[in-house]
Design a protein around this motif. Structure first.
Motif, short mmCIF file in Angstrom:
data_model
loop_
_atom_site.label_atom_id
_atom_site.label_comp_id
_atom_site.label_asym_id
_atom_site.label_seq_id
_atom_site.Cartn_x
_atom_site.Cartn_y
_atom_site.Cartn_z
N TRP A 84 0.87 -1.18 0.00
CA TRP A 84 0.00 0.00 0.00
C TRP A 84 0.90 1.23 0.00
O TRP A 84 1.89 1.27 0.75
CB TRP A 84 -0.87 0.06 1.25
CG TRP A 84 -1.99 -0.91 1.31
CD1 TRP A 84 -3.30 -0.69 0.96
CD2 TRP A 84 -1.94 -2.26 1.79
NE1 TRP A 84 -4.04 -1.84 1.18
CE2 TRP A 84 -3.23 -2.81 1.69
CE3 TRP A 84 -0.92 -3.07 2.28
CZ2 TRP A 84 -3.53 -4.11 2.06
CZ3 TRP A 84 -1.21 -4.37 2.65
CH2 TRP A 84 -2.50 -4.88 2.54
N LEU A 85 0.53 2.22 -0.77
CA LEU A 85 1.18 3.53 -0.70
C LEU A 85 0.21 4.42 0.08
O LEU A 85 -0.92 4.65 -0.37
CB LEU A 85 1.43 4.09 -2.11
CG LEU A 85 2.22 3.17 -3.05
CD1 LEU A 85 2.44 3.84 -4.39
CD2 LEU A 85 3.54 2.73 -2.43
N VAL A 86 0.65 4.88 1.23
CA VAL A 86 -0.24 5.60 2.15
C VAL A 86 0.18 7.07 2.19
O VAL A 86 1.35 7.39 2.45
CB VAL A 86 -0.18 4.98 3.57
CG1 VAL A 86 -1.15 5.68 4.50
CG2 VAL A 86 -0.48 3.48 3.50
N ASP A 87 -0.78 7.97 1.96
CA ASP A 87 -0.48 9.40 1.94
C ASP A 87 -0.36 9.96 3.36
O ASP A 87 -0.55 9.24 4.35
CB ASP A 87 -1.50 10.18 1.10
CG ASP A 87 -2.91 10.18 1.69
OD1 ASP A 87 -3.09 9.95 2.90
OD2 ASP A 87 -3.85 10.42 0.91
N ALA A 88 -0.05 11.24 3.47
CA ALA A 88 0.18 11.89 4.76
C ALA A 88 -1.04 11.87 5.67
O ALA A 88 -0.92 11.94 6.89
CB ALA A 88 0.65 13.32 4.55
N THR A 89 -2.25 11.75 5.09
CA THR A 89 -3.46 11.70 5.92
C THR A 89 -3.72 10.30 6.45
O THR A 89 -4.67 10.09 7.20
CB THR A 89 -4.69 12.16 5.11
OG1 THR A 89 -4.96 11.20 4.08
CG2 THR A 89 -4.50 13.54 4.53
N GLY A 90 -2.92 9.32 6.04
CA GLY A 90 -3.11 7.95 6.49
C GLY A 90 -4.02 7.12 5.59
O GLY A 90 -4.35 5.99 5.91
#
Length: 187
Positions: A84-90
């Motif tokens: 998974w590539l998870v952004d800064a917001t989770g």
């Protein structure tokens, strides 16, 4: 003696008479009551095969593992063989399946230590988008994809730490993760 009509006159007369008869019948049919077809409902088996009532559900997006941490990161699940590539917001921005090597990293938190654009992998395959993040059993563990997009060949007893991706997923991971990007490995 009576005059005889030529054959073309007979043919013309018969054709005109037949045409008139067809027109009269068509006008009568247009003014007559029209039959209606019986409206039988299809049986359950017929409707199931030709007119499904419910659309098939799209497979659910794999859920990000709870124990994967927080913030911007790459999450690698050993059991699901998935990243998974998870952004800064989770929130996961992308997820995809992978082909793990024969040596797995231990569950834990790491970060990308080195990025290499392309080279020949230890299995002899030309690879690109190599992102190293740990060592296990003396083998470097890294994400990469084959230049030709192929899946890795069988290991034949070799110790391999490459976690191979589909070509488009390799490009997405390369764009997402710089040196220092966090990597969380879960069971």
């Amino acid at each position: 003696m009576a005059a005889r009509l030529p054959s073309w006159a007979w043919v013309t007369g018969l054709t005109a008479g037949a045409t008139a008869a067809v027109i009269v019948l068509a006008v009568q049919a247009d003014h007559a009551p029209h039959p209606t077809a019986a409206t039988a409902k299809p049986s359950a088996s017929a409707s199931a095969s030709t007119h499904p009532t419910a659309k098939p559900k799209a497979p659910a997006e794999p859920v990000l593992p709870d124990e994967s941490g927080s913030g911007r990161r790459i999450v690698y699940s050993l059991g699901e063989k998935r990243v998974w590539l998870v952004d800064a917001t989770g929130k996961p921005s992308r997820t995809f399946t992978v082909w793990p090597g024969t040596v797995n990293p231990r569950p834990g938190r790491y970060s990308i230590t080195l990025r290499t654009q392309s080279l020949k992998g230890s299995d002899g395959v030309e690879i690109e988008h190599i992102m190293y993040f740990t060592k296990a059993e003396g083998v470097n563990i890294a994400f990469s994809n084959a230049l030709d997009g192929a899946s890795p060949p069988p290991a034949n007893g070799m110790k391999l730490g490459g976690i191979r991706l589909h070509k488009e997923d390799g490009a997405a991971l390369w764009s997402f993760g710089d040196q220092g990007t966090r990597v969380t490995v879960v069971s």
